[in-house]
Design a protein around this motif. Structure first.
Motif, PDB file in Angstrom:
ATOM      1  N   GLY A 657       0.791  -1.216   0.000  1.00 52.37           N
ATOM      2  CA  GLY A 657       0.000   0.000   0.000  1.00 52.37           C
ATOM      3  C   GLY A 657       0.828   1.273   0.000  1.00 52.37           C
ATOM      4  N   LEU A 658       2.161   1.139   0.062  1.00 53.47           N
ATOM      5  CA  LEU A 658       3.043   2.307   0.096  1.00 53.47           C
ATOM      6  C   LEU A 658       3.437   2.683  -1.335  1.00 53.47           C
ATOM      7  N   SER A 659       3.501   3.977  -1.618  1.00 56.25           N
ATOM      8  CA  SER A 659       3.885   4.467  -2.947  1.00 56.25           C
ATOM      9  C   SER A 659       5.322   4.996  -2.876  1.00 56.25           C
ATOM     10  N   VAL A 660       6.204   4.440  -3.711  1.00 55.65           N
ATOM     11  CA  VAL A 660       7.636   4.767  -3.666  1.00 55.65           C
ATOM     12  C   VAL A 660       8.080   5.269  -5.044  1.00 55.65           C
ATOM     13  N   LEU A 661       8.865   6.361  -5.034  1.00 53.36           N
ATOM     14  CA  LEU A 661       9.489   6.883  -6.257  1.00 53.36           C
ATOM     15  C   LEU A 661      10.985   6.576  -6.193  1.00 53.36           C
ATOM     16  N   LEU A 662      11.517   5.877  -7.202  1.00 56.05           N
ATOM     17  CA  LEU A 662      12.945   5.566  -7.299  1.00 56.05           C
ATOM     18  C   LEU A 662      13.546   6.385  -8.434  1.00 56.05           C
ATOM     19  N   VAL A 663      14.599   7.180  -8.115  1.00 53.52           N
ATOM     20  CA  VAL A 663      15.278   8.016  -9.119  1.00 53.52           C
ATOM     21  C   VAL A 663      16.713   7.523  -9.227  1.00 53.52           C
ATOM     22  N   GLU A 664      17.028   6.814 -10.306  1.00 52.38           N
ATOM     23  CA  GLU A 664      18.364   6.217 -10.510  1.00 52.38           C
ATOM     24  C   GLU A 664      18.608   6.138 -12.013  1.00 52.38           C
ATOM     25  N   ASP A 665      19.781   6.630 -12.487  1.00 54.52           N
ATOM     26  CA  ASP A 665      20.040   6.681 -13.928  1.00 54.52           C
ATOM     27  C   ASP A 665      20.731   5.438 -14.459  1.00 54.52           C
ATOM     28  N   ASN A 666      21.370   4.635 -13.617  1.00 59.26           N
ATOM     29  CA  ASN A 666      22.073   3.440 -14.083  1.00 59.26           C
ATOM     30  C   ASN A 666      21.082   2.294 -14.242  1.00 59.26           C
ATOM     31  N   GLY A 667      21.058   1.678 -15.435  1.00 59.55           N
ATOM     32  CA  GLY A 667      20.053   0.668 -15.731  1.00 59.55           C
ATOM     33  C   GLY A 667      20.113  -0.553 -14.827  1.00 59.55           C
ATOM     34  N   ASP A 668      21.305  -1.137 -14.665  1.00 61.75           N
ATOM     35  CA  ASP A 668      21.427  -2.348 -13.842  1.00 61.75           C
ATOM     36  C   ASP A 668      21.078  -2.060 -12.387  1.00 61.75           C
ATOM     37  N   HIS A 669      21.593  -0.983 -11.863  1.00 67.42           N
ATOM     38  CA  HIS A 669      21.328  -0.644 -10.468  1.00 67.42           C
ATOM     39  C   HIS A 669      19.849  -0.280 -10.271  1.00 67.42           C
ATOM     40  N   ASN A 670      19.285   0.367 -11.282  1.00 69.76           N
ATOM     41  CA  ASN A 670      17.871   0.701 -11.238  1.00 69.76           C
ATOM     42  C   ASN A 670      17.027  -0.572 -11.104  1.00 69.76           C
ATOM     43  N   LYS A 671      17.358  -1.569 -11.927  1.00 67.92           N
ATOM     44  CA  LYS A 671      16.602  -2.817 -11.897  1.00 67.92           C
ATOM     45  C   LYS A 671      16.758  -3.534 -10.563  1.00 67.92           C
ATOM     46  N   GLU A 695       8.756  15.970 -12.529  1.00 67.83           N
ATOM     47  CA  GLU A 695       7.454  15.890 -13.196  1.00 67.83           C
ATOM     48  C   GLU A 695       6.558  14.830 -12.544  1.00 67.83           C
ATOM     49  N   LEU A 696       7.132  13.637 -12.250  1.00 67.43           N
ATOM     50  CA  LEU A 696       6.356  12.578 -11.603  1.00 67.43           C
ATOM     51  C   LEU A 696       5.938  12.990 -10.189  1.00 67.43           C
ATOM     52  N   PHE A 697       6.843  13.632  -9.473  1.00 64.88           N
ATOM     53  CA  PHE A 697       6.552  14.030  -8.096  1.00 64.88           C
ATOM     54  C   PHE A 697       5.416  15.061  -8.052  1.00 64.88           C
ATOM     55  N   CYS A 698       5.430  15.999  -8.995  1.00 64.44           N
ATOM     56  CA  CYS A 698       4.385  17.030  -9.008  1.00 64.44           C
ATOM     57  C   CYS A 698       3.028  16.462  -9.410  1.00 64.44           C
ATOM     58  N   GLY A 699       3.023  15.399 -10.199  1.00 62.75           N
ATOM     59  CA  GLY A 699       1.765  14.842 -10.651  1.00 62.75           C
ATOM     60  C   GLY A 699       1.220  13.733  -9.770  1.00 62.75           C
ATOM     61  N   ASN A 700       1.999  13.240  -8.812  1.00 61.58           N
ATOM     62  CA  ASN A 700       1.564  12.138  -7.953  1.00 61.58           C
ATOM     63  C   ASN A 700       2.088  12.366  -6.544  1.00 61.58           C
ATOM     64  N   HIS A 701       1.454  11.712  -5.588  1.00 63.07           N
ATOM     65  CA  HIS A 701       1.941  11.790  -4.211  1.00 63.07           C
ATOM     66  C   HIS A 701       2.667  10.488  -3.879  1.00 63.07           C
ATOM     67  N   PHE A 702       3.880  10.619  -3.378  1.00 63.73           N
ATOM     68  CA  PHE A 702       4.692   9.459  -3.014  1.00 63.73           C
ATOM     69  C   PHE A 702       4.992   9.529  -1.519  1.00 63.73           C
ATOM     70  N   ASP A 703       4.858   8.363  -0.861  1.00 64.59           N
ATOM     71  CA  ASP A 703       5.174   8.304   0.574  1.00 64.59           C
ATOM     72  C   ASP A 703       6.682   8.329   0.806  1.00 64.59           C
ATOM     73  N   LEU A 704       7.448   7.742  -0.105  1.00 63.04           N
ATOM     74  CA  LEU A 704       8.893   7.595   0.086  1.00 63.04           C
ATOM     75  C   LEU A 704       9.582   7.799  -1.257  1.00 63.04           C
ATOM     76  N   VAL A 705      10.705   8.513  -1.216  1.00 60.08           N
ATOM     77  CA  VAL A 705      11.496   8.764  -2.427  1.00 60.08           C
ATOM     78  C   VAL A 705      12.932   8.327  -2.163  1.00 60.08           C
ATOM     79  N   PHE A 706      13.448   7.410  -3.003  1.00 55.69           N
ATOM     80  CA  PHE A 706      14.874   7.062  -3.016  1.00 55.69           C
ATOM     81  C   PHE A 706      15.486   7.759  -4.229  1.00 55.69           C
ATOM     82  N   ILE A 707      16.521   8.601  -4.016  1.00 57.45           N
ATOM     83  CA  ILE A 707      17.083   9.391  -5.121  1.00 57.45           C
ATOM     84  C   ILE A 707      18.604   9.359  -5.063  1.00 57.45           C
ATOM     85  N   ASP A 708      19.206   9.093  -6.223  1.00 63.60           N
ATOM     86  CA  ASP A 708      20.672   9.116  -6.330  1.00 63.60           C
ATOM     87  C   ASP A 708      21.158  10.569  -6.243  1.00 63.60           C
TER      88      ASP A 708
END
Length: 791
Positions: A657-671, A695-708
């Motif tokens: 039920g938790l909404s998480v935004l992951l911001v990572e540019d490396n493909g393997d690490h992202n996966k 853009e995603l953050f402004c259009g949606n509400h996220f409980d947790l954000v992991f960002i590089d």
């Protein structure tokens, strides 16, 4: 006859000059010495007078008797040569002074000073002026008398020397000069004074002998001149003949030069025509290649569509035949088109940031199907220190690599093809990467090694129909490498295989290489594969992730390792097994392990690209949780390792039920991070750069954000600032934002807290830490201790 009065006058003047030169300096030296002596005496006298005045004035200075001082300085000036006298106090103040009028001016006065002492104490000093005119007057008399004496001595000595020299030297020399004049006309002369026993006598004898010798030599010279004249006349005639011959040769050369000039002009015209024809052929060939390739793409596309319809085996065979022939023809056309572009200079490099390891994996995947169909193992070996991003032309790099790897697969009937990527050299702003392609094929014959990079040359000219191609792949690759300041070389032994090396310098990317974000320390894996190179590459990659790897060369040895682990421990967390091994298949291995209850919690089976869905289904039925297609890459290994769970326990879903935004540019690490988060049950949205994340953050509400922290374009700090500003403007509940950073020591906690971060996780990231962070946010509790809190 010689002018005797002239030589006598000159000798007399010379003697006088010599005497004057010698005596005058001596007179001046004497005068200077006498002048120095007079000067020293006058100065000494002045010192005595100054000392007397200094001695007499001490009491007057102490008693302030200035009239007494005036008397002393006036008396001092009565002494010959003294023109001024002055008494000064110790501080330099003038107490008394007297000067003779008209005698103390300018540079004509020398001064003498004496201190005034009384019982050892300095009361002042006395300055006495002595006129230089007095010294000059004293020396003038001496100088006048010395000059008169010197002048008289010079005249007397010169007169007597003239008489003596004229009688003893000049008269005999004048006589000899007259006789020498007669000998000059060629007449033999008996010289006077030959009987004298001195230098003049010897000179007369020498002149007499010289006169007779000159007469004899004159006769001999006349004879020699006559002979030489005759010889020169003969040589002159020969030279005239040679000049005529040279003139004829020059005319012939001029004719030849004219002919050569005409030939050069004709060659230039032919060259211009050839260049025009070459350009026309290149343009025509490029146009024809394009026109052929367009319908070929349609033919191949329709063949793919036809394969997806219901066809009987015979029809399927027909379709496979024309698809295979079409693909071969399309590859030939592409090779021709690329070569034409390079030769005509129309190709341009487009440098962009790209992932070099991803390109190597892509090429290996593209040739894996054809390689596995011929029972060839394709191995992708990327070193761990390869940068995640460099700047170059990835399209041309892939083209070079694909040409070489395709040739390696084409000329290998069995065995393996290994593609390796490593760093050859690294500088301040560049990395030179080395691509190595090794095969176990037929090799290159000794006679073709020097021409292997020429166009229309194949590795094996003896079997062109078996392997196909027109021989442009390596020629195109070598020219593309040269355009990128790279080089290609190879080692080969006929019948044993070939190793191609090509290295290219790339500029370093402005983004720092991203470290591995995973750590599987403590995870035990058993790898079972019959190929030595595959075992070495995969075990090294898993060890890089912290995995404890044990390798087995076949099925029976793998079963022994599983039995030992069950009896003695510790158990394996993951089993990775090949589907095709010499002693038994992968399915048979899993079946026996399952019968003996030896299988670990997670099992992965590796297949070739020719496997069917039925093969995969059989593997899953035998106990395989994952089916991997060779060559196996890091992403495949990470997916298997991430699925490893604790033995005997089912994973909880704390993030449901938790909404998480992951911001990572490396493909393997992202996966990899995406799998970690999905295992918690949370819903995840992925962004690959800061702009997309905002853009995603402004259009949606996220409980947790992991960002590089390091992102292309907008970095992590600016991205979080934009997110926090949006929350504040729209009065939205704050999301928990955690940064993923390479090191916590290099970060300023206060600054990051001001930017809006709530915490951060230090790389490499473990799945348990992600799970604990999600659990804390889901339970609305504070972040756990293993995540550093920014104060």
């Amino acid at each position: 006859m010689m002018n005797s009065s002239g030589i006598r006058r000159r000798i007399t003047l010379g003697l006088v000059a010599i005497l004057a030169t010698v005596l005058l300096p001596l007179g001046f030296i004497f005068n200077e010495l006498h002048h120095s002596e007079i000067h020293e005496n006058v100065i000494s006298k002045g010192n005595n007078v100054a000392a007397l005045v200094a001695f007499s004035s001490s009491d007057a200075i102490l008693n302030f008797q200035n009239y007494r001082l005036d008397e002393l300085v006036q008396k001092a000036c009565t002494v010959n040569g003294v023109v001024s006298c002055a008494v000064f106090s110790e501080s330099g103040r003038l107490l008394s002074k007297f000067e003779k009028l008209g005698e103390n001016g300018g540079d004509g006065v020398s001064h003498v000073e004496r201190r005034v002492l009384k019982d050892g104490e300095c009361l002042g000093f006395v300055r006495l002026g002595i006129s230089d005119a007095y010294i000059v007057d004293s020396t003038r008399f001496t100088l006048t008398n010395v000059l008169i004496v010197i002048f008289a001595a010079v005249l007397i000595c010169g007169f007597w020397l003239r008489i003596f020299i004229g009688k003893t030297v000049i008269s005999p020399v004048v006589g000899l000069a007259g006789q020498a004049k007669q000998a000059e006309n060629g007449e033999p002369v008996a010289f006077e004074g030959v009987d004298r026993n001195d230098e003049i006598g010897r000179l007369a004898g020498s002149l007499e002998r010289l006169s007779f010798r000159l007469v004899s030599l004159q006769a001999e010279i006349e004879q020699m001149v006559a002979a030489q004249t005759e010889s020169l006349n003969e040589k002159n005639s020969i030279l005239k003949d040679e000049v005529c011959a040279l003139r004829k040769t020059e005319m012939d050369l001029n004719t030849t030069v004219d002919e050569l000039s005409f030939a050069v002009r004709e060659l230039e015209k032919a060259k211009a025509k050839a260049e025009v024809g070459s350009r026309f052929k290149s343009q025509f060939l490029a146009m024809i290649s394009h026109e052929i390739r367009t319908p070929m793409n349609a033919i191949l596309g329709m063949g793919d569509l036809l394969l997806n319809t219901d066809l009987d085996p015979e029809q399927m065979g027909y379709v496979e035949i024309f698809r295979g022939s079409g693909e071969l023809l399309l590859r030939i056309i592409n090779d021709i088109l690329d070569f034409v572009q390079i030769e005509s200079g129309q190709i341009e490099l487009v440098p962009v940031p790209f992932d070099p390891s991803g390109d190597v994996q892509s090429v290996c995947k593209s040739v894996a199907h054809s390689a596995h169909a011929r029972d060839i193992e394709v191995i992708c070996n990327v070193e761990s220190d390869i940068p995640s991003q460099v700047v170059g032309d990835p399209v041309r790099v892939r083209q070079i690599l694909l040409n070489i790897v395709s040739n390696a697969v084409k000329f290998t009937s069995s065995g393996e093809v290994e593609v390796r990527l490593s760093i050859e050299n690294s500088g301040e702003d560049f990395d030179r990467l080395l691509y190595t392609v090794r095969d176990t094929g037929i090799g290159i014959p000794e006679g073709q090694k020097e021409s292997i990079f020429d166009m229309f040359v194949r590795e094996d000219e003896t079997a062109p129909r078996e392997f196909g191609g027109v021989g442009l792949g390596l020629a195109t690759a070598s020219r593309l490498a040269a355009l990128m300041d790279g080089d290609i070389r190879f080692e080969s032994e006929s019948g044993k295989g070939t190793i191609f090396y090509f290295s290219i310098p790339f500029k370093k990317s402005v983004y720092a290489p991203v470290q591995s974000v995973v750590d599987f320390s403590g995870t035990r894996v058993l790898l079972v594969d019959g190929n030595h190179t595959v075992r070495e590459v995969l075990s090294r990659r898993m060890q890089f992730f912290g995995v404890d790897v044990v390798v087995a060369v076949d099925g029976p040895e793998g079963l022994e390792y599983l039995e030992v682990a069950r009896e003695q421990g510790p158990l394996y967390d993951l089993l990775v097994v090949d589907s095709e091994m010499p002693s038994m298949t992968g399915s048979s291995f899993l079946a026996k392990a399952q019968q003996g209850k030896l299988l670990p919690e997670r099992v992965a089976m590796m297949f070739s690209t020719g496997c069917t869905e039925e093969d995969r289904e059989n593997a899953r039925f035998s106990g395989a949780d994952h089916t991997l297609i060779k060559p196996v890459f890091d992403a495949d290994l990470l997916r298997c390792l991430a699925s490893v769970a604790e033995p005997g326990k089912e994973k909880l879903k704390p993030g449901k039920g938790l909404s998480v935004l992951l911001v990572e540019d490396n493909g393997d690490h992202n996966k990899m991070l995406e799998l970690f988060i999905l295992n918690t049950g949370a819903e995840i949205t992925v962004a690959v750069d800061g702009k997309q994340a905002v853009e995603l953050f402004c259009g949606n509400h996220f409980d947790l954000v992991f960002i590089d922290l390091e992102l292309p374009g907008i970095d992590g700090i600016e991205t979080v600032k934009s997110m926090r500003e949006f929350e504040q403007i729209n009065e939205r509940d704050k999301s928990v934002i955690i940064t993923l950073a390479a090191s916590s020591d290099s970060l300023n906690r206060q600054d990051l807290a001001l930017y809006g971060y709530d915490g951060f996780i230090s790389k490499p990231v473990k799945g348990e830490i992600i799970r604990s962070a999600v659990s804390a946010v889901a339970g609305k509790s504070g972040l756990p201790d293993d995540i550093i809190i920014l104060e």
